[in-house]
Design a protein around this motif. Structure first.
Motif, mmCIF file in Angstrom:
data_model
loop_
_atom_site.group_PDB
_atom_site.id
_atom_site.type_symbol
_atom_site.label_atom_id
_atom_site.label_comp_id
_atom_site.label_asym_id
_atom_site.label_seq_id
_atom_site.Cartn_x
_atom_site.Cartn_y
_atom_site.Cartn_z
ATOM 1 N N TYR A 158 0.832 -1.209 0.000
ATOM 2 C CA TYR A 158 0.000 0.000 0.000
ATOM 3 C C TYR A 158 0.862 1.252 0.000
ATOM 4 O O TYR A 158 1.381 1.644 1.043
ATOM 5 N N ALA B 68 1.841 5.121 0.023
ATOM 6 C CA ALA B 68 1.183 6.267 0.645
ATOM 7 C C ALA B 68 0.784 7.277 -0.413
ATOM 8 O O ALA B 68 1.486 7.523 -1.383
ATOM 9 N N LEU B 69 -0.432 7.842 -0.231
ATOM 10 C CA LEU B 69 -0.824 8.996 -1.041
ATOM 11 C C LEU B 69 -0.814 10.185 -0.083
ATOM 12 O O LEU B 69 -1.733 10.969 0.008
ATOM 13 N N ALA B 70 0.297 10.224 0.651
ATOM 14 C CA ALA B 70 0.364 11.171 1.768
ATOM 15 C C ALA B 70 0.090 12.576 1.290
ATOM 16 O O ALA B 70 -0.727 13.292 1.845
ATOM 17 N N ASP B 71 0.752 12.941 0.237
ATOM 18 C CA ASP B 71 0.523 14.268 -0.306
ATOM 19 C C ASP B 71 -0.021 14.119 -1.711
ATOM 20 O O ASP B 71 0.391 13.234 -2.462
ATOM 21 N N HIS C 296 -9.206 7.503 -4.233
ATOM 22 C CA HIS C 296 -9.747 7.266 -2.894
ATOM 23 C C HIS C 296 -10.960 6.342 -2.947
ATOM 24 O O HIS C 296 -11.191 5.559 -2.035
ATOM 25 N N GLN D 233 -9.656 2.923 -3.116
ATOM 26 C CA GLN D 233 -9.186 2.510 -1.782
ATOM 27 C C GLN D 233 -10.352 2.089 -0.884
ATOM 28 O O GLN D 233 -10.247 1.116 -0.134
ATOM 29 N N ASP E 257 -1.907 -2.020 5.408
ATOM 30 C CA ASP E 257 -0.489 -2.068 5.074
ATOM 31 C C ASP E 257 0.299 -2.963 6.021
ATOM 32 O O ASP E 257 1.383 -3.444 5.677
ATOM 33 N N SER F 44 -3.001 5.278 3.915
ATOM 34 C CA SER F 44 -3.019 6.608 3.310
ATOM 35 C C SER F 44 -4.432 7.105 3.052
ATOM 36 O O SER F 44 -4.634 8.201 2.560
ATOM 37 N N HIS F 45 -5.411 6.281 3.374
ATOM 38 C CA HIS F 45 -6.788 6.622 3.037
ATOM 39 C C HIS F 45 -7.481 7.400 4.145
ATOM 40 O O HIS F 45 -8.516 8.027 3.911
ATOM 41 N N ARG G 158 -7.997 9.959 7.585
ATOM 42 C CA ARG G 158 -7.655 11.247 8.208
ATOM 43 C C ARG G 158 -8.438 11.353 9.505
ATOM 44 O O ARG G 158 -9.469 10.702 9.666
#
Ligand SMILES: [Fe+3]
Ligand SMILES: [Fe+3]
Ligand SMILES: [Fe+3]
Ligand SMILES: [Fe+3]
Lengths: 441, 441, 441, 441
Positions: free
Chosen positions: A8, A10-13, A151, A154, A340, A413-414, A416
């Motif tokens: 997995y 990251a789509l951190a930014d 997203h 995900q 992950d 990363s999905h 928040r």
């Protein structure tokens, strides 16, 4: 599923370049397919209840999302591989077209699994072309929708894990999804403490100037007044839940919401979903087969009603989503047992940790989605996306409760702190647990 | 039902003497029976759907309430008229005893109507004795429970009106409940305006030092932050609702919550409950028979889903219960078309009223219960009553929406600005309408 | 219901004069009303399941039958009391008009019981006029239809008894229909023997030259070949049935038809309808309240499936309707415990009777309708009546089984050896029992 | 499926040697697998309604039959491949073990299709060994059970065709089972005539001295008396059925059995199953996809209720099973359009054939199972097989109607004039049609 490369990414930014979007797109598409590697063709076809979709339907639907909302609007002359897929794989976008009835998804042997993969790759190629050659006048819109599509996929990765578990659980053969999942460590249960919050007039929801991706339902940021409250330092464990069961929790109507009481009687529920008793011991079905229940791990696969009844029994209550979010925002530690980690089941937190009263609560993220006491309703000033994408979240804002924090099947990363998940209060097939709250004394 | 004496006496202030309680008790008991005077014996028996109770069941159940919660605990040696009534007329108090199944209330021909009246009068006599000779060590508890019992019986007075209407409406003969109800005046529809509220950090719920009666769910008072908002000066009218219908409101999925869309399709709803089309004109069944729909009157017998869809169509939304309460508290005019008016149907407000923007909104009380956008959940710090009475309100706090303001079938003395009524979002047999709100620009 | 005058007059022979018809008409009408004398108004309203009709509906429906099929066709200028009754009280004659939905009969509080009696008497008067002044050109048709109407009303007399029993049985108060019913004598169970029949080519159905009244489904007489068989000399008793229960009859799938097995598991049936166990002893609800089961009396309120399973357990089978009829025709004794006896429950036959093998079987008539092994299908050459009356019997010839012999609630004059009653195999609220048969060795 | 070798070998005469049985066994097993060659793996998994089983379940269940009734009883030390299969693939033998619930067969992704084939071949090998080395003391029992197992598997071959058709028909993609099926010739409809039979005392059922295989329900032969009757010379065609539809057959309650009328209204049926209207023309889904309805072919996929209503509309009736059998026995021509023909759909008979009144009726065998007017009940003297095999047929003898003659999906060698098939009167997914009868004038 032990991977040299992380499964997995990251789509951190949010990416800032076309290449970045292309890579993010490829990553999420690859993860979905890797999740399905352990499946037999037959596993892809089954719909074990109305809420569950066949895995091949998920694979096709997330693909349809890119086709319907990116390729068709933005690629001139785009030709679909099969026109009927627009009907078959539209989930619930009534303003887009009349969707194929959800409870009948399990009646479709065709397109075959191979066809679905072909459809995926056909769309992948078209998407790659689009991402590399996005018309500049639409580049912002395209980036926004690709981001949403990623997203979205995900979300369906998590649904795939939930649904595969439910599908396999119907089978008396107790099939194992994968033997390569990581084995959770044996840990002593961490003692539960309480963390106090002062409350006050707080901001809830995504900060207005945030550029990070978030769903429409997390907006707008708005002020909310919270009375002082306390939050448990970790979710309720299986051990605690077993005590609730043993002490007659499922037999005492005083503990239950009326709807919950009638539901457990009608369904005969006396334990979480997937639990099986064998003599004195409890086992539960997992993606690695039937295992003894780990008493130190968070309880999972309980409905809102069960969470609410436990809380009443324990002299507490569920936190509101605002309380949860306030605590989460201040945790500053988004790590947790996510997909992950490679367990795909909740895991006990490290025991024996010395904890100060000021320390943030543990396991806010990952392991189990935490039921809150808040009904899923729009924030003040909520606006849906325009067009058919307006149906993405807004139309489900009745009859459901909010859950927070992600689970062991959510891509890290999905999630928040502001992320609002939602399920009907009776749902149990999600990886859903809960954490206690109470008024501050 | 034109009465020299007012049918509905005010319980404006809680009595302070035993004589006061006795009078209040007698009043409410008398009103209930007067409501039933127009009924035929046969009307008392029918249960037209699970949500509806036979009128004789209501008569007995409110009586049982006094017996179970006052006579048995506080009258030494009290002997019930019939032991089985404790089973038959317990509505939903699971911790008291196992209640007779609700959907089977319409299968009971016995006790007969005459038996039920005998039961009422038996309990009345015992209650009068108790009220005149309350043991001083229990006088506070008794006063509290009598007060609760009186308000409980008022709730069932309204339910009686709703249920009788539903029962008679099933009959192709279109029976008239009473020809002595007052005939509404013909009025032009009042123009709808908007009243602006600044919001801020406000107190919601019953003031902590209030001595007035209120249900547990109105407590505790707590702070809530409201963004600025606007509230319509009157409820939505039939005329406006007909326009919604004519412009395809029931055909456009974009207007509806997902649950609502599926519900109206499954049920085939295209108009409010009780509406019948005859050629170009709409009629509706009322307690005085089939009448033309008064276009100036508030729309009634709509579900939350229909109210919500209309609001979306009209570019607004439903108010939250806090917004509604804030406006209502400041209205300082609790008058309205209540049961005491003798119409038992919503009536158009006086037209042509010149109104300043600072004027409080009209028809906040009476006419129709107003759906809010708030799910029915506990206030922060909510505590239920102790014992079986704890089941009174708290256990219904899931799956329902809050309505505010009372209706044309509510006793005027029964309602307060803080009063929280609740129904499932699909319910239509209550006198339920709605008022628009929107963000302040 | 102890009557100086016999309650049930015989219609042994068809009247030959207008006065004879008038008297027969009056008699049957009076009996129906006498059956209802013990009822409270409330009892008339209840529909305890879809198969049951409220007693006032029965009273009105049999009246409607005379109005629809005699007054309207044959009385010039006849004006109905209420036009909507043609809709409300049409049971199932789809070609006459669209009938009011059967499962909603219990939702009609109006017309009231008093209204229904007024309707009865209004039609009675018109009928009496018609019968005294029948236009000669229609006198044959009128006589035929009056005769049908009288037998129709007798059928509903039995249904009234069944339905009243079912209605009262729902009530935990266990109301007693009438304390004036006759108390059955205590008798020792008669030993069961077998009577042998040679079979051969026999005539079944009403003799073609018979002038006696019979329903269309008993015609035409036709030849049928029967193998030799034996028939039990009396119905199965409660004692025998209790032994079946005690020896695991309800637990052994090998005894049951597949539909029956699934039914008893789904419904949880482990005893006949209305049976209640109290410690070691069985009680059953009767029209005189809860009584100990009389072990010597015929078992009653069992479904076809239960009868069939018992027969298999006992090494026998149910007789075919032809076998039963052949035995019955030769019995030459139509006496039995019918409604006229005043018990309204099955009664043990006189014990100790010495019986020769050539003696006819006992209790062929009355006590319990006897399930046969024959599906209800038309006889070869069957013709329905013309017009809407063609719907009387013919359209029910699927999914039902034939029962023979009448029961303790049937008017004695209503039954014949050729009479074919029919119920779905799952039905238990009729007074249904059974008798064994087996192949002759 | 065009085969050099005939796909369906005849089991015309029971084998007399072990080698003969071995060959017959191999043949039937091979045919089943050949039927599945065109399937995708995904097609094997779907259960489109409770009555339908997933194809892989059929493959396994017929295998289980040999294992349960031959290998386990007769092969010492036989070890099953997987013990749980005894639970999963037991269809309905309650006395054998508790069967896996039928409506959940479509929830089993495992065993996979490949596993099922492995199971088949494992059992095949064991069966071959047993057949080559049958212990002589059991050789008769083994031959009888092998014979039963072979006919059982043939029954499931037909069910496979029915179920595959139903499964594919759910899919809006309208998948084609096989493009290699034979294309029916275009023929003019044969005129319908009537063949007269004198009736009399006839023998029905399998002749007592017959050594041919037959199911228990065809026995014992017994005498039955038939009145003279006439039988249509061919089944009702699509053309005739369309005329019934066009002339309001589905709208006239006078034509329908009551159960049928309610069923067609509830389901909205206005045409046979699989029919789709496109403008003026009717199409129907077949195993080769959507085709125009061939007006000359027998109507198919109608319920008993529809057949019965058509017959009433046409002034006739359905034949009884005895009438049909009497005609069939004398036809002396068992040829027809069976599965062996390779059409897998009904085909028009050759048109223009000059026919004498004495000629036997056409198409008695093959094309469509013909609904009779006879309820499925045991013959006089019927005895089930002993042990669990007694559940094979006998326990279904309620609630079903008899069909005769086989259909286009039946192996030719599977059918006899005495063969009794049965379905509930509402069933339509079998290849079911009908032929008219009437009384001889
Ligand atoms: Fe989706
Ligand atoms: Fe109440
Ligand atoms: Fe009738
Ligand atoms: Fe089978």
């Amino acid at each position: 599923m032990s991977h040299a490369e992380p499964l997995y990414p990251a789509l951190a930014d949010e990416p800032t370049s076309p290449e970045g979007w292309l890579e993010a797109f490829r990553d999420v598409r690859a993860v979905t397919e890797q999740l399905c590697i352990p499946l037999e063709t037959e596993d892809y076809v089954i719909q074990s209840m109305d809420d569950v979709s066949p895995p091949k339907w998920h694979l096709a639907h997330v693909t349809w999302f890119f086709e319907a909302f990116l390729l068709k609007p933005f690629v001139k002359g785009y030709v679909s591989q099969n026109d009927s897929y627009d009907y078959l794989f539209n989930s619930y976008y009534e303003t887009h077209s009349s969707p194929f009835p959800r409870p009948r998804r399990g009646l479709l042997s065709r397109p075959t699994v191979a066809d679905v993969y072909r459809y995926r790759h056909y769309v992948d190629e078209a998407m790659e072309l689009l991402l590399c050659n996005a018309p500049s006048e639409h580049s912002r819109a395209i980036a926004e929708r690709v981001c949403l599509g990623i997203h979205h996929e995900q979300q369906h990765q998590e649904l795939l894990a939930m649904d595969i578990k439910h599908i396999l659980a119907q089978n008396p053969l107790r099939p194992i999804y994968s033997k390569r999942l990581k084995v959770p460590p044996t840990r002593r249960p961490a003692p539960m403490g309480w963390r106090t919050y002062e409350g006050g007039l707080l901001t809830i929801g995504l900060e207005p100037d945030s550029e990070a991706f978030a769903f429409d339902n997390e907006r707008p940021a708005h002020r909310q007044y919270l009375e002082p409250f306390e939050l448990a330092t970790r979710p309720v464990t299986n051990q605690e839940y077993i005590r609730f069961m043993e002490q007659g929790g499922y037999q005492d109507p005083a503990l239950w919401l009326s709807d919950g009481w009638h539901l457990i009687r009608e369904k005969g529920w006396t334990a979480p979903l997937y639990w099986v008793r064998d003599g004195e011991r409890w086992y539960h079905f997992t993606l690695t087969g039937l295992l003894p229940v780990d008493t130190a791990a968070p309880v999972c696969h309980v409905s809102f009603y069960e969470a609410d009844a436990f809380a009443r029994w324990a002299g507490g209550r569920l936190p509101t989503e605002a309380e949860w979010e306030h605590a989460a925002v201040n945790t500053r530690d988004l790590n947790g047992n996510f997909a992950d980690s490679g367990y795909l089941q909740p895991v006990a937190t490290e025991a024996g940790t010395v904890r100060n009263p000021q320390d943030p609560p543990l396991q806010m993220f990952g392991d189990v989605w935490e039921w809150t006491g808040s009904a899923y309703r729009p924030y003040p000033g909520f606006r849906t996306l325009s067009g058919s994408l307006g149906e993405y979240n807004g139309k489900f804002m009745s009859g459901q409760m909010v859950l927070r924090g992600g689970c062991c099947a959510t891509p890290a990363s999905h999630v928040r702190p502001t992320y609002r998940n939602f399920f009907p209060p009776s749902a149990r097939w999600a990886f859903s647990g809960f954490r206690l709250a109470r008024e501050a004394t």
